[in-house]
Design an enzyme around this catalytic site. Structure first.
Site, PDB file in Angstrom:
ATOM      1  N   TYR A  57       0.845  -1.208   0.000  1.00 47.11           N
ATOM      2  CA  TYR A  57       0.000   0.000   0.000  1.00 47.11           C
ATOM      3  C   TYR A  57       0.880   1.258   0.000  1.00 47.11           C
ATOM      4  O   TYR A  57       0.369   2.377   0.082  1.00 47.11           O
ATOM      5  CB  TYR A  57      -0.939   0.041   1.212  1.00 47.11           C
ATOM      6  CG  TYR A  57      -1.853  -1.161   1.342  1.00 47.11           C
ATOM      7  CD1 TYR A  57      -2.149  -1.972   0.241  1.00 47.11           C
ATOM      8  CD2 TYR A  57      -2.420  -1.512   2.563  1.00 47.11           C
ATOM      9  CE1 TYR A  57      -2.966  -3.089   0.369  1.00 47.11           C
ATOM     10  CE2 TYR A  57      -3.256  -2.621   2.690  1.00 47.11           C
ATOM     11  CZ  TYR A  57      -3.510  -3.405   1.589  1.00 47.11           C
ATOM     12  OH  TYR A  57      -4.318  -4.501   1.715  1.00 47.11           O
ATOM     13  N   PRO A 207     -15.365  -4.873   2.565  1.00 45.16           N
ATOM     14  CA  PRO A 207     -16.695  -5.284   3.046  1.00 45.16           C
ATOM     15  C   PRO A 207     -17.817  -4.393   2.509  1.00 45.16           C
ATOM     16  O   PRO A 207     -18.986  -4.786   2.537  1.00 45.16           O
ATOM     17  CB  PRO A 207     -16.578  -5.138   4.574  1.00 45.16           C
ATOM     18  CG  PRO A 207     -15.530  -4.097   4.776  1.00 45.16           C
ATOM     19  CD  PRO A 207     -14.537  -4.297   3.652  1.00 45.16           C
ATOM     20  N   LEU A 208     -17.451  -3.216   2.017  1.00 46.80           N
ATOM     21  CA  LEU A 208     -18.463  -2.339   1.409  1.00 46.80           C
ATOM     22  C   LEU A 208     -18.396  -2.419  -0.119  1.00 46.80           C
ATOM     23  O   LEU A 208     -18.849  -1.504  -0.811  1.00 46.80           O
ATOM     24  CB  LEU A 208     -18.259  -0.892   1.875  1.00 46.80           C
ATOM     25  CG  LEU A 208     -18.453  -0.646   3.383  1.00 46.80           C
ATOM     26  CD1 LEU A 208     -18.029   0.761   3.771  1.00 46.80           C
ATOM     27  CD2 LEU A 208     -19.910  -0.886   3.786  1.00 46.80           C
TER      28      LEU A 208
END
Ligand SMILES: NC(=O)c1ccc[n+]([C@@H]2O[C@H](COP(=O)([O-])OP(=O)(O)OC[C@H]3O[C@@H](n4cnc5c(N)ncnc54)[C@H](OP(=O)(O)O)[C@@H]3O)[C@@H](O)[C@H]2O)c1
Length: 321
Positions: A57, A207-208
């Site tokens: 990241y 999760p969204l």
């Protein structure tokens, strides 16, 4: 904040964690450092103790956590990763450079420890399987790192079940981190059963649905070139149109319960299994509060049955990314 246990370890994490990826990577320009440090500290004040990062990241992402948690290291549980040592664009597609050889893992962990300003990692994930290294060899290295006190527990991300089983026999895995949401339910097929049987936590990433399930993105949304969603199948207008039916259902239920669609989605994940820990990512304090509050949203048996039966009936496009 309700707590959950990371599988067979004795590590307690908040039922909702916070993914730090979007602060530096994948969703457009890097976010302001001071604002992100404040957001991370605010998360702790709000009862969140579980944070997910990775070297891929951007090294700055681990550094952000290191700086934010100075002086409160013992109060937080940090998950970081090894196995992806870089990324390159090949014919417009991003490809990971993979390396899980023992000597490389040792270099990777030393880099993470330095950037995180710590001498141990709570949960160390193999980010992606390296086809040149057997699972037993990776697990053996994890066993050594546990004995040396450099990691408390380990897990795998997006690994095939057979690989997980082989690794788990050598050094027990505490968590599996895979994509899971109302628009990506594949882990329900066999992984959940394995987690249940073996007492392994399931850390649900995206999760969204990369934000789709918040209902705040429309099908004429445009993303900048450095936002991965500009290329993601999930955000193609025809896929968004097909999955709109899911949004309609959760928006209606959210209205009825006086909560937000994102809170229905996260609460649904928490209610699916007691070992699931969603780690939504956000760069905004209001959304952080909203997401963390979802652990207070109760869904009755009837509401859960309704949601699950509706999801089963809908023709959802489960495009992985
Ligand atoms: N192991 C792996 O291979 C892997 C892969 C992907 C991700 N992850 C981890 O999982 C974490 C979460 O996944 P993700 O970031 O891909 O997807 P996500 O949590 O499903 O969605 C994040 C996106 O949704 C937006 N968002 C968050 N909360 C919102 C809300 N309440 N209302 C509206 N929009 C909201 C965020 O935008 P704003 O920032 O603008 O709020 C961000 O663009 C990552 O941070 C990372 O740590 C792991």
């Amino acid at each position: 904040m309700k707590m959950r246990v990371l599988g067979n370890s004795n590590i307690q994490v908040s039922a909702i964690g916070l993914g730090a990826m979007g602060m530096d990577h994948a969703y457009g320009p890097q976010s302001d450092r001071d604002e992100m440090k404040s957001l991370l500290k605010r998360a702790v004040d709000l009862g969140c103790n579980f944070f997910d990062t990775a070297p891929v990241y951007g090294e700055s992402n681990e550094r952000l956590l290191g700086e934010a948690f100075k002086g409160i290291r013992e109060n937080v549980i940090i998950a970081t990763k090894f196995g992806i040592t870089g990324q390159e664009k090949v014919s417009n597609k991003i490809q990971n450079k993979l390396n899980s050889k023992p000597n490389s893992i040792r270099q990777q962990i030393d880099g993470s420890l330095e950037r995180l300003e710590t001498d141990y990692i709570d949960l160390y994930f193999q980010h992606r399987v390296d086809p040149d290294v057997e699972p037993e060899e990776v697990a053996q290295t994890m066993s050594e790192l546990i004995q040396e006190g450099k990691i408390k527990a380990w897990g795998v991300s997006e690994a095939p079940l057979d690989y997980i089983k082989r690794a788990h026999r050598i050094c027990p895995i505490s968590a599996i981190e895979n994509q899971y949401s109302m628009v990506y339910r594949k882990p329900e097929d066999e992984l959940f059963e394995f987690c249940e049987e073996q007492n392994i936590a399931f850390v649900a990433y995206s999760p969204l649905g990369n934000g789709f399930l918040s209902g705040k993105y429309s099908d004429n949304q445009s993303f900048s070139d450095d936002d991965f969603r500009s290329e993601m199948g999930r955000f193609k207008p025809e896929v968004m149109a097909q999955n709109q039916a899911v949004l309609d259902e959760i928006t209606q239920m959210a209205k009825d319960k006086n909560v937000t669609p994102a809170q229905i989605v996260l609460a649904w994940e928490l209610h699916q299994k007691p070992f699931i820990i969603p780690i939504p990512g956000t760069t905004k304090i209001e959304r952080l509060k909203e997401n963390l509050k979802s652990n207070e949203v109760e869904l009755s048996e009837q509401e859960l049955d309704y949601l699950n039966q509706t999801l089963d009936k809908l023709d959802i496009d489960e495009t992985h990314f």
